[in-house]
Structure formats: C-alpha cells, structure tokens
Design a protein around this motif. Structure first.
Motif, PDB file in Angstrom:
ATOM      1  N   LYS A  48       0.827  -1.205   0.000  1.00  0.00           N
ATOM      2  CA  LYS A  48       0.000   0.000   0.000  1.00  0.00           C
ATOM      3  C   LYS A  48       0.858   1.250   0.000  1.00  0.00           C
ATOM      4  N   ASN A  49       1.994   1.164   0.679  1.00  0.00           N
ATOM      5  CA  ASN A  49       2.897   2.315   0.744  1.00  0.00           C
ATOM      6  C   ASN A  49       4.302   1.882   0.334  1.00  0.00           C
ATOM      7  N   TYR A  50       4.852   2.570  -0.652  1.00  0.00           N
ATOM      8  CA  TYR A  50       6.216   2.293  -1.109  1.00  0.00           C
ATOM      9  C   TYR A  50       7.191   3.166  -0.335  1.00  0.00           C
ATOM     10  N   LEU A  51       8.262   2.559   0.163  1.00  0.00           N
ATOM     11  CA  LEU A  51       9.294   3.302   0.882  1.00  0.00           C
ATOM     12  C   LEU A  51      10.452   3.578  -0.063  1.00  0.00           C
ATOM     13  N   ASP A  52      10.866   4.828  -0.173  1.00  0.00           N
ATOM     14  CA  ASP A  52      11.916   5.172  -1.130  1.00  0.00           C
ATOM     15  C   ASP A  52      13.322   4.998  -0.570  1.00  0.00           C
ATOM     16  N   ILE A  53      13.427   4.456   0.637  1.00  0.00           N
ATOM     17  CA  ILE A  53      14.736   4.102   1.194  1.00  0.00           C
ATOM     18  C   ILE A  53      14.692   2.639   1.619  1.00  0.00           C
ATOM     19  N   LYS A  54      15.844   1.995   1.627  1.00  0.00           N
ATOM     20  CA  LYS A  54      15.907   0.581   1.977  1.00  0.00           C
ATOM     21  C   LYS A  54      15.512   0.369   3.438  1.00  0.00           C
ATOM     22  N   ILE A  55      14.643  -0.618   3.650  1.00  0.00           N
ATOM     23  CA  ILE A  55      14.244  -0.974   5.010  1.00  0.00           C
ATOM     24  C   ILE A  55      15.397  -1.728   5.660  1.00  0.00           C
ATOM     25  N   LYS A  56      15.873  -1.226   6.766  1.00  0.00           N
ATOM     26  CA  LYS A  56      17.009  -1.839   7.443  1.00  0.00           C
ATOM     27  C   LYS A  56      16.557  -2.996   8.327  1.00  0.00           C
ATOM     28  N   LYS A  57      17.398  -3.999   8.400  1.00  0.00           N
ATOM     29  CA  LYS A  57      17.141  -5.121   9.288  1.00  0.00           C
ATOM     30  C   LYS A  57      17.749  -4.787  10.649  1.00  0.00           C
ATOM     31  N   VAL A  58      16.896  -4.648  11.661  1.00  0.00           N
ATOM     32  CA  VAL A  58      17.346  -4.240  12.990  1.00  0.00           C
ATOM     33  C   VAL A  58      17.396  -5.460  13.896  1.00  0.00           C
ATOM     34  N   LYS A  59      18.548  -5.718  14.474  1.00  0.00           N
ATOM     35  CA  LYS A  59      18.701  -6.859  15.375  1.00  0.00           C
ATOM     36  C   LYS A  59      18.604  -6.406  16.828  1.00  0.00           C
TER      37      LYS A  59
END
Length: 456
Positions: free
Chosen positions: A319-330
């Motif tokens: 529904k919503n496109y993010l224009d930056i890479k989604i980071k994997k948070v540990k």
C-alpha cells in the motif's frame, strides 16, 4: 536411428558457412535428418569430413558429376543398374524424399544463379529440379546486400515463386538488421539467427497454415512476472520464466499470424531473436509492475484479434512504497528474556487490478466485439473436481473465452518436467478438454491455437 523427416542443407560461398555445423545440430535436435550439398564456393569455407561426421550422410556437390563411380571411363548410362543410375541423377533424386531445402548461407552468386535459372553445378541444377519448399538465408557484406543487382535477384525469385503453384513454398530469411560482419564492417548482412531460421522452416512446413484461425490475425500476449516494489531493493512477485508466453508467440508466428505483440515483464528467457522478425513487436516493461502491464495491455489490446494472458501478475502490492531501503534491525537477546533476535516486519498490502477481467470488461459488452480472450490458471488444488470448479469460475468471473489450467498432476508430480497436460475450459461449450497424454508445450500450444474458433 534415422528420423522420419529429412532436409537438404545447401552451403554456398560465404564466411557464414561456418554456422552450418551449429545448424546441423539444431535441425537434428528438432527431429530432422540433414544431408549437405555444397557449392564450389561453399566448399572453401567448411570441411566435407566434418559435415559428413555431423550429418551421417555423404556430402553432395559441388560438381554435378562428383559421385565416386563416375570416374570409371568405361561406365555408360546404358550399362548402369538402377541403383547406380540414381547416383547419375543425384541432383534430381536427392530432393524427392525430403521436407525442404535450406540454403544456409545463400551467397550473392547463388542468388544470381537461382534467379536466372542457371545450372552450372550440382546445387544450381538441384534447385531447378527441386519441387519442395525452399528457405533462403542470404548472408554477405552490407554493400553487396544493398546492391540493386542483389535486391533485384531477390525480387525475381519471389516473383518466380508467386507465379507458380508453389507460391507458398518459399521463405527468404533476411540478414540481421545490424551487426559486426566478418570483414569488420558494421551493418546489415549478417546471417539471420539460427533460431529464427528454424521458425521460418517450421512455418513453411506447417501444412495449410493459412486455413487456421491464427492466420492473418493480430495476437497480443502478456507474459512474465510482475514485481511490486516494497522499497528500492525488494519486491513482491510470482515465479515466472516467460517460457510459456514465448512458445505461444513463436507458434502464432508459425501459424501465420500477421502480427504478434509481446508485452514482456520480468522473464528469464530471451526474446532478442524475435526482434529481428518483422511480424513481432516486443514491448519491454520498464518497472515490471502490474499497473505498467495493465497500461501496456490496455494500449495494445485495441488492435488485437486474440488476447492471451499468460503473465504471472502479482495479486497484491504494498500500500505504501518506501523510497529508502528498510534496514534489518537486530535485538540483543538478554538472559531470561523472551524477546526474539530479530524484529518482525509488517507490510500492508492491497489487491492489484485484475488485468484479464479489466480488459474483457472494456470489450465484451460491445456486441460488435470479435476478440478472443484466453487466460491461464495455476492452482494447488489436488482434487480434480474442485480444480475444475475453480477453472470454470475464473472463466466466468473474468468473462474469458478459454482458460487453460495446469492440472494438479502438473503442479506436483510433473513439476520439473518439460511435458504438460493442460486442462482447457471453453466458455462457449462449457466443457473441459484434456489431452490423453503429456505433451511438450510446443506441440500442445500449436494444436490448441490451430483449432480455436475465432469470432470472425
């Protein structure tokens, strides 16, 4: 073991003659026996031993009397027995039990001989005696190809065939539109791609292709997968190689389609060779999204007689496109903590538009509509009766004329095979059709397309 089909592969004086080794293997893999005939010029570019080793047949030519026993000075036609007589008349006999003659490559000198009806060697004499279909594959320098004398010879050959009962027995596979030539020049003249030469041969040998329902029609095919972007590096999509759509497109050409428009999404198969054939228009999507495929389909379906939806369109898009890479948070796991090592990512999705349903809605309500719409379905339902219900419902909901489904057997037991047993539902007859055996896609789609009744 010899094949039931045989062709003559004629080789003339062009550097492109080196491609004949690959051509022999290609035709053999397609079920043909191949016997080679060489011209005087062609013999300079290839090895007779190599041709005979690959084909399994003796090479004929270049001289019209170049068979072994003719060197016997005491030999006369009168004392020749029937078997040896066939050697004397080999330029006549060799084409009697073949499917076609493929001249690959066809040099400028050969085209001049052929257009003027000269019989200066074995090959030119054979061509005069031949009554079987002919595929000519010219290859030469750009300046030679563009020379008015060569172009006039091409026209003469076309006219000669058009004015005879063999008007449907000729295909001229023109050189590639551009490329680096053997001499270093760049331009037209390079031998056509072997895949395309094979397509032209199949088209020529498809009996009465002008009587089937694909002939002279415009066909639009969307194919491949779509990619619904989550962020700049991730997407949601369906598995799809584009192979089914490509095979259908090629079979439409073989069956005489006037124009085949391919709307290509994300694929792993190559369509570059089809761009060289004027009957094809290949439309590559820039972003491979469902919305982009819808727009392209909507644009080209207007001129179509038959529309085939083979694309594996993603059913959902973020529904919503993010224009930056989604980071994997540990997270750092603490002692006596129930926290997981990684966070969970929640995506909000919405349905994509159904391209097939949208397209039929635009045209099916028009009483003057003559278009045929064909869809595909791949389901995991293993119960055959439930599977049929799904297929039938899809056909009715989307207002399609046909739906082709992979049967449960295809999806499970036959997953890695090249052979399929499609289940075909016809809205008009409200009946299912299923072949009695598993067929390769090429054979199945050729038979299916040949017999679909058009609304014209």
């Amino acid at each position: 073991m010899k094949n039931s089909k045989k062709i003559i592969l004629a080789i003339t004086g062009s550097i492109a003659a080196v491609k004949t080794y690959d051509a022999i293997r290609m035709f053999q893999n397609d079920g043909y026996d191949v016997q080679c005939v060489v011209s005087n010029g062609g013999e300079n570019f290839i090895s007779r031993l190599a041709l005979e080793s690959l084909s399994g047949y003796p090479v004929l030519g270049p001289d019209i009397f170049s068979f072994p026993n003719f060197e016997n000075k005491e030999l006369t036609i009168q004392n020749y027995n029937k078997k040896n007589s066939s050697e004397i008349f080999a330029h006549i006999e060799c084409t009697k039990n073949i499917e076609a003659v493929v001249v690959l490559p066809a040099s400028a000198n050969f085209l001049a001989d052929f257009s003027q009806g000269r019989a200066t060697n074995f090959l030119s004499s054979m061509m005069l005696a031949n009554t079987k279909p002919v595929v000519l594959c010219p290859a030469m320098n750009s300046h030679m190809w563009n020379n008015s004398a060569v172009q006039n010879n091409i026209k003469i050959i076309k006219i000669l065939y058009a004015n005879t009962q063999n008007s449907n027995n000729l295909e001229i596979v023109e050189p590639q539109k551009s490329g680096i030539l053997a001499c270093g020049d760049e331009g037209v003249g390079k031998l056509a791609l072997l895949e395309n030469i094979k397509l032209y041969l199949e088209k020529l040998l498809t009996k009465n292709y002008h009587k089937n329902n694909i002939h002279n029609k415009t066909v639009v095919i969307n194919l491949g997968g779509t990619q619904e972007k989550i962020d700049p590096v991730r997407f949601i999509g369906n598995f799809s190689s584009g192979e089914t759509g490509k095979i259908i497109a090629e079979q439409c050409f073989i069956l005489g389609a006037k124009k085949v428009i391919c709307i290509v999404g994300n694929v792993s198969v190559c369509f570059q060779h089809l761009e060289e054939i004027e009957n094809f228009e290949i439309i590559y999507l820039a972003n491979n999204s469902a919305q982009e495929m819808l727009a392209a389909t909507e644009k080209y379906v207007k001129e179509a007689d038959i529309v085939i939806f083979t694309a594996a369109v993603a059913d959902f898009t973020p529904k919503n496109y993010l224009d930056i890479k989604i980071k994997k948070v540990k997270k750092v796991k603490k002692i006596h903590s129930d926290d997981n090592l990684a966070t969970h990512l929640m995506l909000e999705l919405q349905e994509t538009i159904d391209i097939a349903k949208y397209s039929t809605e635009q045209y099916k309500n028009n009483i003057y509509n003559k278009k045929i719409f064909i869809g595909f379905a791949l389901e995991t339902e293993k119960n055959i009766e439930k599977y049929k219900q799904i297929i039938q419902k899809k056909c009715e909901d989307k207002n399609l004329d046909y739906v082709l489904g992979n049967t449960p057997q295809n999806f499970s037991q036959n997953k890695n095979s090249q052979n399929f047993n499609y289940l075909v539902y016809s809205k008009k007859t409200q009946n299912f059709t299923e072949s009695s055996e598993f067929l390769d896609k090429k054979t199945f789609f050729k038979e299916f397309l040949k017999y679909i009744p058009c609304n014209s």
